[in-house]
Design a protein around this motif. Structure first.
Motif, PDB file in Angstrom:
ATOM      1  N   GLY A   1       0.805  -1.210   0.000  1.00 52.21           N
ATOM      2  CA  GLY A   1       0.000   0.000   0.000  1.00 52.21           C
ATOM      3  C   GLY A   1       0.836   1.257   0.000  1.00 52.21           C
ATOM      4  O   GLY A   1       0.433   2.264  -0.573  1.00 52.21           O
ATOM      5  N   PHE A   2       2.015   1.231   0.640  1.00 50.70           N
ATOM      6  CA  PHE A   2       2.826   2.427   0.745  1.00 50.70           C
ATOM      7  C   PHE A   2       3.912   2.516  -0.322  1.00 50.70           C
ATOM      8  O   PHE A   2       4.600   3.508  -0.401  1.00 50.70           O
ATOM      9  N   ALA A   3       4.077   1.482  -1.146  1.00 47.75           N
ATOM     10  CA  ALA A   3       5.145   1.487  -2.146  1.00 47.75           C
ATOM     11  C   ALA A   3       4.863   2.466  -3.259  1.00 47.75           C
ATOM     12  O   ALA A   3       5.738   2.788  -4.038  1.00 47.75           O
ATOM     13  N   LEU A   4       3.624   2.956  -3.356  1.00 48.87           N
ATOM     14  CA  LEU A   4       3.253   3.805  -4.480  1.00 48.87           C
ATOM     15  C   LEU A   4       3.319   5.288  -4.132  1.00 48.87           C
ATOM     16  O   LEU A   4       2.761   6.108  -4.839  1.00 48.87           O
ATOM     17  N   ASN A   5       3.965   5.649  -3.023  1.00 52.49           N
ATOM     18  CA  ASN A   5       4.008   7.042  -2.602  1.00 52.49           C
ATOM     19  C   ASN A   5       5.423   7.608  -2.553  1.00 52.49           C
ATOM     20  O   ASN A   5       5.680   8.557  -1.836  1.00 52.49           O
ATOM     21  N   PHE A   6       6.358   7.023  -3.293  1.00 56.11           N
ATOM     22  CA  PHE A   6       7.744   7.485  -3.247  1.00 56.11           C
ATOM     23  C   PHE A   6       7.975   8.622  -4.235  1.00 56.11           C
ATOM     24  O   PHE A   6       7.313   8.721  -5.261  1.00 56.11           O
ATOM     25  N   HIS A   7       8.951   9.453  -3.908  1.00 54.71           N
ATOM     26  CA  HIS A   7       9.350  10.545  -4.783  1.00 54.71           C
ATOM     27  C   HIS A   7      10.861  10.469  -4.992  1.00 54.71           C
ATOM     28  O   HIS A   7      11.604  10.024  -4.129  1.00 54.71           O
ATOM     29  N   HIS A   8      11.308  10.914  -6.164  1.00 58.42           N
ATOM     30  CA  HIS A   8      12.729  10.841  -6.493  1.00 58.42           C
ATOM     31  C   HIS A   8      13.489  11.941  -5.740  1.00 58.42           C
ATOM     32  O   HIS A   8      13.343  13.117  -6.028  1.00 58.42           O
ATOM     33  N   ARG A   9      14.302  11.540  -4.782  1.00 57.03           N
ATOM     34  CA  ARG A   9      15.044  12.534  -4.003  1.00 57.03           C
ATOM     35  C   ARG A   9      16.430  12.056  -3.589  1.00 57.03           C
ATOM     36  O   ARG A   9      17.092  12.698  -2.794  1.00 57.03           O
ATOM     37  N   ILE A  10      16.887  10.919  -4.107  1.00 53.26           N
ATOM     38  CA  ILE A  10      18.224  10.420  -3.805  1.00 53.26           C
ATOM     39  C   ILE A  10      19.037  10.390  -5.099  1.00 53.26           C
ATOM     40  O   ILE A  10      18.557   9.912  -6.128  1.00 53.26           O
ATOM     41  N   SER A  11      20.267  10.901  -5.048  1.00 56.22           N
ATOM     42  CA  SER A  11      21.108  10.937  -6.249  1.00 56.22           C
ATOM     43  C   SER A  11      21.413   9.521  -6.728  1.00 56.22           C
ATOM     44  O   SER A  11      21.357   8.564  -5.955  1.00 56.22           O
TER      45      SER A  11
END
Length: 354
Positions: free
Chosen positions: A53-63
């Motif tokens: 359920g929570f895998a779909l809420n990520f944002h690109h913020r790590i190099s």
């Protein structure tokens, strides 16, 4: 009072998490997981409903360099942590290579053109081909039934949600391979032999793919030293004058030594026998085969791409629905038909089965 408020907040948060996970499953996630897993080959990584359920809420913020270094280092301890890190990595769709300290990391998203015991040939959405060498340390994971792994493989929460919730692999095919046509092309037998030449490090590999077999040819030319016998210098002894009883001494001239120069060895290129291996076009290596969507992460050493982690999933081939056609067949001997009257005929319907 403060303690009760904290407990109340924790209970509310827990209920919210359970509600989100339940909504995802009711919305079709369970159906999507079962369908995608059925189309995959090899064991797949599993996750809990809460992580889905929570895998779909990520944002690109790590190099890229930090994400790749961290994901590869933590894979042995926690697959989920590596998935989470890659899911938050800066967006890259095709191929990238970056330096982190003294290590050159590389990663590629694409579709598998050929899988062998020694390497994977991967084609990105922009058509670029890269050859990744495999070894005993290479890790493989089938992410066809996990939203977290699918997000890490595709780099897109939207694409992962379409695959897991709606059982729609078309966005993943477009993102990874460039189009659904490429996916269908890889899944179907090759119409005519195709030859691909790839340079990796100091090795050039030629791959010929046919409808049933794939032949890998690796010619190698090594300079070999051919030794030439060395000539031994010839020295003529010196003749010394012998004195006589008379006052006059006649000396014979001293002979000079004659030296023959030593021959210099020459380098003659001697080609070694060509290394050739033939296998089935769709041979599977650690569960991965031609036509699979793939994310490969590893390092570049002396020009060679060494695969450390391979995430893959078998896509559902997208075949356009054929347009129904009607073929008219005239029964009996044709006769003259008056103007304005149509001949009697029976029609056979050819098209897609319902």
């Amino acid at each position: 009072m403060i303690g009760r408020n904290r407990r109340g907040n924790r209970q509310a948060n827990m209920k919210a998490r359970i509600g989100i996970a339940t909504a995802v499953l009711v919305g079709g996630s369970a159906v999507g997981v079962a369908a995608v897993a059925a189309a995959s080959h090899g064991p797949a990584t599993t996750t809990t409903a809460q992580s889905e359920g929570f895998a779909l809420n990520f944002h690109h913020r790590i190099s890229e360099q930090v994400a790749l270094a961290s994901a590869l280092n933590t894979w042995g301890a926690s697959h989920q942590q590596s998935f989470t890190t890659l899911a938050q990595m800066q967006s890259m769709r095709t191929f990238t290579q970056v330096w982190h300290h003294r290590t050159q990391f590389a990663a590629q998203r694409g579709i598998v053109v050929l899988a062998t015991r020694h390497f994977l040939l991967v084609k990105s959405a922009n058509g670029a081909l890269h050859l990744w060498w495999l070894n005993g340390a290479t890790k493989f994971a089938n992410v066809g039934n996990t939203a977290m792994g699918m997000t890490a493989m595709t780099g897109s929460t939207t694409v992962a949600q379409a695959a897991m919730v709606a059982n729609n692999m078309q966005p993943a095919a477009v993102t990874m391979a460039g189009s659904t046509a490429v996916v269908n092309q890889m899944a179907a037998p090759v119409a005519k032999p195709t030859t691909v030449t790839v340079s990796t490090g100091n090795v050039t590999i030629t791959i010929t793919i046919t409808s049933t077999t794939a032949t890998v040819t690796q010619p190698v030319t090594t300079p070999t030293v051919v030794a030439t016998p060395t000539a031994t210098p010839t020295v003529t002894p010196t003749v010394a004058a012998t004195p006589t009883a008379t006052a006059t001494v006649s000396a014979t001239p001293t002979a000079k030594p004659t030296v023959t120069p030593t021959a210099t060895p020459t380098l003659v290129p001697v080609p070694t026998p060509t290394m050739t291996a033939t296998q089935s076009t769709f041979t599977a290596t650690r569960g991965i085969q031609r036509g699979d969507l793939v994310f490969v992460a590893g390092v570049r050493v002396h020009g060679f791409l060494i695969a450390k982690l391979v995430l893959f999933a078998a896509p559902t081939t997208v075949t356009p629905t054929p347009t129904p056609t009607v073929t008219s067949t005239v029964i009996g001997t044709p006769t003259a038909v008056p103007s304005g009257v149509q001949p009697t005929s029976t029609s056979s319907f050819t098209g897609a089965k319902s």
